[in-house]
Design an enzyme around this catalytic site. Structure first.
Site, mmCIF file in Angstrom:
data_model
loop_
_atom_site.group_PDB
_atom_site.id
_atom_site.type_symbol
_atom_site.label_atom_id
_atom_site.label_comp_id
_atom_site.label_asym_id
_atom_site.label_seq_id
_atom_site.Cartn_x
_atom_site.Cartn_y
_atom_site.Cartn_z
ATOM 1 N N GLU A 124 0.912 -1.202 -0.022
ATOM 2 C CA GLU A 124 0.178 -0.125 0.267
ATOM 3 C C GLU A 124 0.908 1.173 -0.194
ATOM 4 O O GLU A 124 0.690 2.292 -0.741
ATOM 5 C CB GLU A 124 -1.098 0.060 1.285
ATOM 6 N N PRO A 133 9.465 -14.206 -1.557
ATOM 7 C CA PRO A 133 8.270 -14.761 -0.701
ATOM 8 C C PRO A 133 7.432 -13.518 -0.415
ATOM 9 O O PRO A 133 8.167 -12.434 0.036
ATOM 10 C CB PRO A 133 8.998 -15.410 0.321
ATOM 11 N N GLY A 135 11.987 -3.991 -0.516
ATOM 12 C CA GLY A 135 11.811 -2.785 -1.254
ATOM 13 C C GLY A 135 12.787 -2.985 -2.442
ATOM 14 O O GLY A 135 12.660 -2.187 -3.285
ATOM 15 N N GLU A 182 3.741 -4.529 -11.376
ATOM 16 C CA GLU A 182 5.249 -4.056 -11.194
ATOM 17 C C GLU A 182 5.999 -4.447 -12.249
ATOM 18 O O GLU A 182 7.078 -3.900 -12.656
ATOM 19 C CB GLU A 182 5.661 -4.512 -9.863
#
Length: 798
Positions: free
Chosen positions: A59, A269, A317, A345
């Site tokens: 988010e 993961p 990240g 992405e």
């Protein structure tokens, strides 16, 4: 009752909730803050706070462009982004450093959310996707803070669960100011749960607006060499994976690697604490495995090309950047019934996107990618193997899929800008918080009891007038009343002036009766103007009657508490055709031919609670007495919302006219010279006001292009003193302003104190009827006098 039941269950389950949170490593940090035991910093007293709630890493990544856009639009506001996990905190600190600060979101216990709201004092709270926390939303609603759902979505599972509790969800959604939804499906679902259609907007998915990182400027150490890839090796990236799904992916990789020995699999993961479990699963298959964090800084490759091996991304990240090195990408949570994760992405980098059948959380992205050929949905592991092998054999198809994936992202951008524009519409409109927002918590219950007693008294009073137990008398001329239901500035005075000017222009002889609130004169009845000369100043008459007398020099103006007696007194001296009651809606002792109720469209909070808990002067049911409704400030408000608040109680209302206030001219308070409003554009000013709605005055000045360097706000009807003026001058000098700008009402009291060297301007307001002009004129001039209420004003429904 629903909230009571919710809180009883919440308290009963609190020990289990705490055990679950303590059991999750990613949820332990910040738990003291989430419990309200360590509140976030209060910040600077003068800085407005915009609070954005994003649950975790995904988010935060999604909302980053929106937060950056808000920073550009509101450079002086304090932006606070809350999360519930450590990974979310790290994402905020990495991606929004210098833009926003982080805090952990409170658990939804009543005392915790109230403590957070009182500490941060946000002017708006934005929550990403569908974080519907009932106590938090209720606390925001009670304190008048807008709550806006951004990038809202409702999965099938969530929708089914919420639908079982629809009566409760309808109450919860009443506290949400705007629902900005990702898709038509999401918009339909939130309305099916009880959200008002007028507050639901399909803005699109803000994930389409993620910026494409520049590989040349990446500083994350994510070169192919640092990932351990040789020149000829190709990477399949499987992102946000889950148990069971990972076994199917490993099966596919082993099968593919036999035909394409240069393939290397990178697995990320979804929950990083599962890295050891995944590593053991890979080793159990006899595959070579390495962790991203264990790579040396050397770009050299120690592995043997052609050997099956798996890289595990155990850092936070970096997944979004790793997709850049992929030849094929798989997005997890789709081969198992999770609902899927961010398909965009890899699409941003122009990589073909593969995903399984479970895409409920990303249905729109999956549909768009499949439709243009940028993504491939497969039913299971073997089908995934087959589809990937086909692409690897035909590099033309592979390249075309990547280009199509990028086109989906590019063609669907714009959700961030649409969202920011709608958020700004809420943030920029003037609003006055309920008294509860400025009230110590210990006073809430006593004040609520007093409000209930006050409401009972006002209902009894109205019933006595209806029954004729208290007399209501009539004057021998036409009477038009203008008033409202709330204390504070709905704009009565500009409306009274507009009505009087319209009557005078039609050749009518007009008088104005006002109570003269806050006047210093002790006379029972006072003549402020005889229609030729202004006979009393603002101190003796009250600032509003004085302003009306100055603006309408041909009207007779008088003040007195007993309007019937004052009216008889005026009519004995002047042959008038019509009397206008200023602020007369509650004055039921005098009958009227037209009863105009003003409702401020920008202030739905004003209709929530009775005095002293809120600003209602009498219950909303009193709106039934109105023969006409005039909505003010409709350009910056939610007309449907305020009308619905009245119709919920009253039923059908007269068809409303819509209006806004505009600046006609600007007055030099010292010389009396009148100038066009454009002279204020670009001027640095100190705003000074003593009105019921100072936020509206501030918004008006910003609309004129005034650069407000500082502001001094006094109470409504404030009597200015020489000490006040000295403080204003000192503030202006300290702020380095060009001039002082005030309201025309305040100018009357400031003028006697000013010197010739003072640069003070007053804005003169006018009323513009933007919808219902003909209806308004008919009401004022009485062309349909004698008709029924329905014939005169028409009904809003039917």
């Amino acid at each position: 009752m629903w909230y009571l039941l919710y809180n009883v269950l919440l308290l009963a389950g609190s020990p289990l909730i705490l055990l679950i949170l303590l059991g999750k490593k990613r949820s332990r940090p910040g738990l003291l803050q989430r419990l309200g035991l360590r509140l976030p910093p209060a910040g600077n007293p003068g800085a407005d706070v915009i609070w954005v709630h994003a649950v975790s890493l995904g988010e935060v990544v999604a909302v980053t462009p929106l937060v950056q856009a808000l920073r550009t639009r509101y450079p002086h506001d304090r932006l606070v982004v809350s999360t519930v996990t450590e990974t979310g905190r790290e994402a905020v600190e990495q991606r929004l450093a210098g833009v926003a600060e982080h805090c952990y979101a409170p658990l939804d216990f009543p005392w915790t959310v109230h403590a957070f709201v009182r500490r941060l004092k946000p002017r708006a709270v934005l929550f990403v996707e569908t974080e519907l926390w009932p106590n938090l939303l209720r606390a925001l609603h009670r304190t008048g803070v807008p709550a806006i759902m951004i990038n809202g979505r409702l999965s099938t599972k969530s929708f089914r669960g919420y639908r079982r509790l629809k009566p409760f969800m309808t109450q919860v959604l009443e506290a949400v100011t705007l629902c900005l939804m990702q898709s038509d499906r999401d918009a339909e679902r939130i309305m099916a749960l009880g959200a008002e259609p007028a507050r639901v907007v399909r803005t699109g998915n803000i994930k389409f607006d993620q910026p494409v990182p520049d590989p040349a400027s990446m500083t994350h150490g994510l070169s192919r060499g640092r990932l351990g890839l040789a020149d000829r090796e190709e990477l399949i990236v499987a992102g946000s994976t889950h148990p069971v799904e990972e076994d199917r992916l490993l099966d596919s990789y082993v099968a593919l690697q036999k035909e394409f020995p240069e393939l290397v699999l990178l697995m990320a993961p979804r929950h990083i604490e599962r890295v050891s479990q995944l590593e053991a699963s890979v080793k159990a298959r006899g595959l070579a495995v390495q962790r991203r964090s264990e790579r040396s800084d050397s770009p050299s490759v120690a592995s043997t090309t052609g050997t099956p091996r798996v890289i595990i991304l155990d850092t936070r990240g970096e997944l979004a950047y790793v997709y850049h090195h992929a030849v094929l990408a798989f997005v997890g949570g789709t081969l198992v019934p999770v609902g899927g994760h961010n398909l965009l992405e890899p699409a941003v980098w122009g990589r073909p996107v593969f995903f399984g059948p479970h895409t409920d959380h990303c249905a729109e992205s999956a549909s768009l990618l499949s439709a243009v050929g940028g993504g491939r949905q497969v039913p299971d592991g073997p089908a995934l193997t087959k589809a990937m092998a086909a692409c690897l054999r035909d590099r033309v198809v592979l390249q075309a899929m990547g280009a199509a994936a990028t086109s989906v992202v590019v063609d669907n951008r714009g959700a961030v800008q649409r969202s920011v524009d709608l958020i700004a519409h809420v943030l920029d409109r003037p609003a006055v918080a309920p008294l509860a927002a400025r009230m110590p918590a210990a006073l809430w219950w006593p004040v609520t009891v007093l409000a209930a007693l006050y409401g009972l008294m006002m209902r009894l009073r109205a019933a006595m007038y209806r029954a004729g137990l208290v007399p209501s008398r009539r004057l021998p001329c036409r009477v038009i009343s203008i008033g409202n239901l709330t204390v504070g500035g709905t704009g009565k005075t500009p409306v009274v002036i507009a009505v009087v000017e319209r009557l005078l222009a039609d050749g009518r002889r007009v008088g104005v009766l006002s109570r003269g609130y806050h006047r210093q004169s002790t006379q029972t009845m006072l003549l402020v103007s005889n229609g030729q000369t202004v006979l009393a100043g603002p101190a003796a008459a009250g600032d509003e009657p004085y302003l009306i007398a100055r603006r309408c020099p041909r009207a007779v103006v008088a003040v007195g508490a007993d309007r019937y007696r004052v009216g008889r007194w005026v009519l004995a001296q002047f042959p008038l055709d019509c009397l206008v009651l200023d602020d007369g809606f509650q004055h039921q002792a005098l009958q009227r031919d037209v009863n105009i109720l003003l409702v401020d469209a920008s202030d739905p909070n004003g209709l929530r609670a009775l005095l002293p808990a809120g600003r209602l002067r009498e219950p909303r049911a009193a709106a039934a007495r109105a023969t006409a409704i005039l909505l003010t400030r409709t350009e910056s408000g939610d007309s449907q919302r305020v009308l619905a608040a009245l119709e919920d109680v009253v039923g059908m209302l007269p068809s409303p006219a819509h209006s806004r206030f505009v600046v006609d001219t600007v007055i030099d308070v010292v010389t009396g010279d009148v100038c066009p409003a454009t002279v204020l554009a670009g001027r640095a000013a100190l705003a000074v006001s003593g009105v019921g709605n100072p936020a509206s005055f501030r918004s008006l000045l910003k609309g004129l292009g005034v650069v407000i360097r500082s502001e001094r706000v006094f109470s409504d009807h404030h009597d200015y003193t020489a000490a006040d003026l000295e403080a204003i001058r000192a503030e202006g000098k300290r702020s380095g302003v060009d001039l002082i700008v005030t309201t025309e009402k305040d100018a009357g009291k400031l003028a006697p104190l000013l010197m010739w060297s003072d640069e003070v301007r007053a804005v003169r307001l006018g009323l513009e009827i933007v919808d219902g002009r003909e209806l308004f004129d008919r009401l004022i001039l009485g062309n349909d006098a004698g008709g029924t209420r329905n014939e005169e004003v028409g009904m809003r429904h039917g």
